[in-house]
Design an enzyme around this catalytic site. Structure first.
Site, PDB file in Angstrom:
ATOM      1  N   GLY A  50      41.353  48.134  53.145  1.00 24.38           N
ATOM      2  CA  GLY A  50      41.770  47.235  51.926  1.00 24.38           C
ATOM      3  C   GLY A  50      42.214  47.825  50.703  1.00 24.38           C
ATOM      4  CG  ASN A  51      45.029  46.623  47.974  1.00 23.14           C
ATOM      5  OD1 ASN A  51      44.687  45.635  47.180  1.00 23.14           O
ATOM      6  ND2 ASN A  51      45.601  46.325  48.934  1.00 23.14           N
ATOM      7  NE  ARG A  52      39.395  49.676  42.121  1.00 23.47           N
ATOM      8  CZ  ARG A  52      39.200  50.504  41.128  1.00 23.47           C
ATOM      9  NH1 ARG A  52      39.556  51.705  41.237  1.00 23.47           N
ATOM     10  NH2 ARG A  52      38.627  50.321  40.158  1.00 23.47           N
ATOM     11  CB  SER A  53      44.906  43.559  44.509  1.00 22.39           C
ATOM     12  OG  SER A  53      45.551  42.438  43.890  1.00 22.39           O
TER      13      SER A  53
ATOM     14  CB  ALA B  62      48.078  45.325  46.212  1.00 20.83           C
TER      15      ALA B  62
END
Ligand code: CTP
Ligand code: CA
Length: 233
Positions: free
Chosen positions: A33-36, A100
């Site tokens: 995943g990512n930090r959005s 994102a």
């Protein structure tokens, strides 16, 4: 109460906004995943609704409550985000890709939880590229004059400055506007404030001073509204 522009300048417009970050599962409990946080996308969706637009918000793994006065579609992976955005974008006046999407996904998802090997070795995870939603939407407009907006979080590297990289990305994606954040240092993630440059495919360039994400949202809609009106005129 209309915070900006003092009128419902987006009344009669149907717009799509994506927000949050997608997740690609490796097994039933783990994901890439990512930090959005989704905060900027939610601010953009709220601003459009306040200016009179009919809004579809496609939210990927966001922990914020559904904003009032719009349709909210929840998704998980980039493929799900793609399907939801493409379907909502049919006939829409504007599409804003603030989400994102994970760029890659595992080539396969393990049905069972991946276990550690006794010999201390680690698994190799094979990845494949996800679809590029913004490029697809930009290159397959479903309505004449449809305005497509992308975001880019760039850090600049040995191949170019933040703005050089962003200008190349705008061209590659084929969108009308690219909202560029300088994320050197990881400053914007989960933050209430944002600072950006909005690049136009027409060569335009709008500097947005550091301020609330809601203020950046209004400037983005000002730029979109300008282009929608130009098309109608
Ligand atoms: N985007 C998209 N689909 C993807 C990846 C990105 O629609 N699979 C959109 C994002 O929502 C954003 C814009 O494209 O609006 C730019 O995202 P970014 O990650 O900067 O672009 P990439 O093409 O993935 O390039 P990079 O290799 O720099 O990550
Ligand atoms: Ca990316």
């Amino acid at each position: 109460v209309l915070a900006h522009g003092a009128d419902a300048d987006l009344a009669g417009r149907h717009v799509v906004v994506s927000a949050g970050g997608t997740r690609e599962y490796l097994d039933p409990v783990r994901y890439l995943g990512n930090r959005s946080s989704g905060l900027q996308g939610y601010a953009i969706a709220r601003a459009a609704a306040a200016r009179g637009a009919e809004v579809t918000l496609v939210a990927a793994n966001v922990t914020l409550p559904d904003p009032a006065g719009m349709k909210v579609v929840r998704v998980g992976s980039t493929s799900e985000l793609r399907d939801a955005v493409v379907s909502a974008a049919a006939g829409a006046d504007a599409v804003v890709m603030a989400a994102a999407p994970a760029d890659f996904r595992p080539t396969g998802v393990s049905e069972a939880k991946i276990k550690k090997a006794a010999d201390g070795s680690a698994p190799t995870i094979e990845l494949m590229q996800n679809p590029d939603i913004l490029a697809e939407i930009s290159h397959n407009r479903t309505k004449p004059g449809q305005v497509v907006v992308g975001f880019a979080a760039e850090t600049g590297d040995e191949t170019g400055s933040v703005l050089d990289l962003a200008a190349a990305k705008l061209k590659r994606k084929g969108c009308d506007l690219l909202v560029v954040n300088d994320v050197s240092g990881g400053a914007v993630f989960g933050s209430e404030v944002n600072k950006a440059v909005i690049l136009g495919a027409d060569g335009g360039h709008v500097d947005v001073q550091e301020g609330a994400k809601s203020a950046l949202a209004e400037v983005i809609w000002d730029q979109i509204a300008l282009r929608l009106d130009e098309h109608r005129a």
